[in-house]
Design a protein around this motif. Structure first.
Motif, PDB file in Angstrom:
ATOM      1  N   GLU A  60       0.839  -1.199   0.000  1.00 40.51           N
ATOM      2  CA  GLU A  60       0.000   0.000   0.000  1.00 40.51           C
ATOM      3  C   GLU A  60       0.872   1.246   0.000  1.00 40.51           C
ATOM      4  OE1 GLU A  60      -3.428   0.130  -0.048  1.00 40.51           O
ATOM      5  OE2 GLU A  60      -3.375  -2.059  -0.281  1.00 40.51           O
ATOM      6  N   ILE A  61       0.538   2.205  -0.850  1.00 38.70           N
ATOM      7  CA  ILE A  61       1.292   3.456  -0.908  1.00 38.70           C
ATOM      8  C   ILE A  61       1.032   4.260   0.360  1.00 38.70           C
ATOM      9  CG2 ILE A  61       1.554   5.656  -2.118  1.00 38.70           C
ATOM     10  CD1 ILE A  61       0.969   4.138  -4.725  1.00 38.70           C
ATOM     11  N   GLN A  62       2.113   4.607   1.045  1.00 34.24           N
ATOM     12  CA  GLN A  62       2.022   5.366   2.294  1.00 34.24           C
ATOM     13  C   GLN A  62       2.450   6.820   2.127  1.00 34.24           C
ATOM     14  OE1 GLN A  62       0.603   3.906   4.955  1.00 34.24           O
ATOM     15  NE2 GLN A  62       0.370   2.150   3.598  1.00 34.24           N
ATOM     16  N   GLY A  63       3.183   7.110   1.053  1.00 38.24           N
ATOM     17  CA  GLY A  63       3.646   8.471   0.828  1.00 38.24           C
ATOM     18  C   GLY A  63       4.268   8.584  -0.548  1.00 38.24           C
ATOM     19  N   PHE A  64       4.597   9.820  -0.905  1.00 39.32           N
ATOM     20  CA  PHE A  64       5.193  10.045  -2.217  1.00 39.32           C
ATOM     21  C   PHE A  64       6.131  11.247  -2.171  1.00 39.32           C
ATOM     22  CE2 PHE A  64       2.037  13.266  -2.273  1.00 39.32           C
ATOM     23  CZ  PHE A  64       2.435  14.226  -3.206  1.00 39.32           C
ATOM     24  N   ALA A  65       7.031  11.279  -3.149  1.00 40.52           N
ATOM     25  CA  ALA A  65       7.881  12.434  -3.410  1.00 40.52           C
ATOM     26  C   ALA A  65       7.729  12.746  -4.888  1.00 40.52           C
ATOM     27  CB  ALA A  65       9.337  12.123  -3.083  1.00 40.52           C
ATOM     28  N   LEU A  66       7.365  13.978  -5.204  1.00 37.38           N
ATOM     29  CA  LEU A  66       7.243  14.420  -6.588  1.00 37.38           C
ATOM     30  C   LEU A  66       8.300  15.486  -6.819  1.00 37.38           C
ATOM     31  CD1 LEU A  66       4.145  14.678  -8.630  1.00 37.38           C
ATOM     32  CD2 LEU A  66       5.671  16.641  -8.697  1.00 37.38           C
ATOM     33  N   TRP A  67       9.102  15.331  -7.884  1.00 42.71           N
ATOM     34  CA  TRP A  67      10.262  16.187  -8.067  1.00 42.71           C
ATOM     35  C   TRP A  67      10.514  16.444  -9.540  1.00 42.71           C
ATOM     36  CZ3 TRP A  67      14.556  13.820 -10.454  1.00 42.71           C
ATOM     37  CH2 TRP A  67      14.499  12.428 -10.539  1.00 42.71           C
ATOM     38  N   PHE A  68      11.373  17.423  -9.790  1.00 39.14           N
ATOM     39  CA  PHE A  68      11.797  17.733 -11.152  1.00 39.14           C
ATOM     40  C   PHE A  68      13.231  18.237 -11.096  1.00 39.14           C
ATOM     41  CE2 PHE A  68       9.394  21.353  -9.503  1.00 39.14           C
ATOM     42  CZ  PHE A  68      10.255  22.420  -9.701  1.00 39.14           C
ATOM     43  N   LEU A  82      12.483  19.179  -5.010  1.00 38.89           N
ATOM     44  CA  LEU A  82      11.407  18.379  -4.440  1.00 38.89           C
ATOM     45  C   LEU A  82      10.176  19.262  -4.310  1.00 38.89           C
ATOM     46  CD1 LEU A  82      10.328  15.823  -3.017  1.00 38.89           C
ATOM     47  CD2 LEU A  82      11.379  16.701  -0.914  1.00 38.89           C
ATOM     48  N   GLU A  83       9.205  19.038  -5.169  1.00 43.43           N
ATOM     49  CA  GLU A  83       7.978  19.836  -5.148  1.00 43.43           C
ATOM     50  C   GLU A  83       7.098  19.448  -3.964  1.00 43.43           C
ATOM     51  OE1 GLU A  83       5.072  22.619  -6.198  1.00 43.43           O
ATOM     52  OE2 GLU A  83       7.162  22.469  -6.800  1.00 43.43           O
ATOM     53  N   ASP A  84       6.900  18.155  -3.788  1.00 39.60           N
ATOM     54  CA  ASP A  84       6.046  17.672  -2.694  1.00 39.60           C
ATOM     55  C   ASP A  84       6.622  16.414  -2.085  1.00 39.60           C
ATOM     56  OD1 ASP A  84       4.028  19.614  -2.889  1.00 39.60           O
ATOM     57  OD2 ASP A  84       2.858  18.429  -4.309  1.00 39.60           O
ATOM     58  N   LEU A  85       6.568  16.349  -0.769  1.00 35.16           N
ATOM     59  CA  LEU A  85       6.862  15.145  -0.004  1.00 35.16           C
ATOM     60  C   LEU A  85       5.723  15.008   0.984  1.00 35.16           C
ATOM     61  CD1 LEU A  85       8.870  12.854   0.888  1.00 35.16           C
ATOM     62  CD2 LEU A  85       9.671  14.478   2.604  1.00 35.16           C
ATOM     63  N   TYR A  86       5.064  13.861   0.961  1.00 36.27           N
ATOM     64  CA  TYR A  86       3.929  13.681   1.862  1.00 36.27           C
ATOM     65  C   TYR A  86       3.839  12.218   2.258  1.00 36.27           C
ATOM     66  CZ  TYR A  86      -0.786  13.868   3.783  1.00 36.27           C
ATOM     67  OH  TYR A  86      -1.872  13.793   4.619  1.00 36.27           O
ATOM     68  N   LEU A 101      13.380  10.691   0.835  1.00 38.69           N
ATOM     69  CA  LEU A 101      14.448  11.685   0.696  1.00 38.69           C
ATOM     70  C   LEU A 101      15.801  11.025   0.450  1.00 38.69           C
ATOM     71  CD1 LEU A 101      13.443  14.383   3.306  1.00 38.69           C
ATOM     72  CD2 LEU A 101      13.795  14.729   0.857  1.00 38.69           C
ATOM     73  N   ARG A 102      16.049   9.907   1.096  1.00 39.77           N
ATOM     74  CA  ARG A 102      17.310   9.195   0.870  1.00 39.77           C
ATOM     75  C   ARG A 102      17.401   8.751  -0.595  1.00 39.77           C
ATOM     76  NH1 ARG A 102      17.956   5.963   5.155  1.00 39.77           N
ATOM     77  NH2 ARG A 102      19.575   7.318   5.976  1.00 39.77           N
TER      78      ARG A 102
END
Length: 161
Positions: A60-68, A82-86, A101-102
């Motif tokens: 199950e997805i517990q979090g995400f990092a969206l980046w560019f 890092l646009e979003d970390l949640y 983040l690692r």
């Protein structure tokens, strides 16, 4: 088992829901205009403009990092923005944010990028403490500026004349 992996097309609805959850956490519940098709195109279209990783526990997805990618003119190399970390509130403290983040730090070092950077709201003390515990430091002497909405379109019209 906790894992971090690249997002897949089937993850987009869950990532978008987490983006909505983040907006609520950041006290902007009505701010998200993104849609599944828009996010799908940004992540997996012909020319992806953003990237995402997800943290999973027991499938199950517990979090995400969206980046560019960004670019340092001084360093002459890319960096990661890092646009979003949640991470879902009930999954916090299990290491998902740190693992995400690692993974971004690993990507940056593997590719020779100069940095990983992001913004955090001044009032978000739990996140600030978390980031500082990883060795991240706030940038002093810089302010973020943004053109949006009427100011953006108005300035664009003025600049075109």
């Amino acid at each position: 088992m906790n894992t971090v992996r690249e997002a897949r097309p089937g993850d987009v609805p869950t990532i978008l829901q987490l983006i909505h959850d983040l907006a609520i956490y950041e006290k902007e519940p009505d701010a998200v205009k993104n849609t599944v098709p828009r996010l799908q195109e940004a992540l997996f279209g012909a020319s992806p403009s953003v990237y995402a990783h997800v943290a999973e526990a027991d499938g199950e997805i517990q979090g995400f990092a969206l980046w560019f990618l960004n670019y340092s003119t001084w360093e002459g190399v890319n960096g990661i923005y890092l646009e979003d970390l949640y991470v879902r509130p009930d999954a916090r403290g299990a290491g998902h944010g740190k693992a995400l983040l690692r993974r971004l730090a690993q990507i940056a070092t593997e590719r020779g990028y100069a940095r990983v950077e992001w913004s955090v709201l001044d009032w978000n003390e739990p996140s600030i403490r978390f980031y500082e515990s990883l060795g991240a430091r706030p940038q002093t002497g810089w302010s973020t500026f943004r053109l949006t909405g009427a100011a953006l379109s108005g300035f664009a019209g003025t600049a075109a004349q």
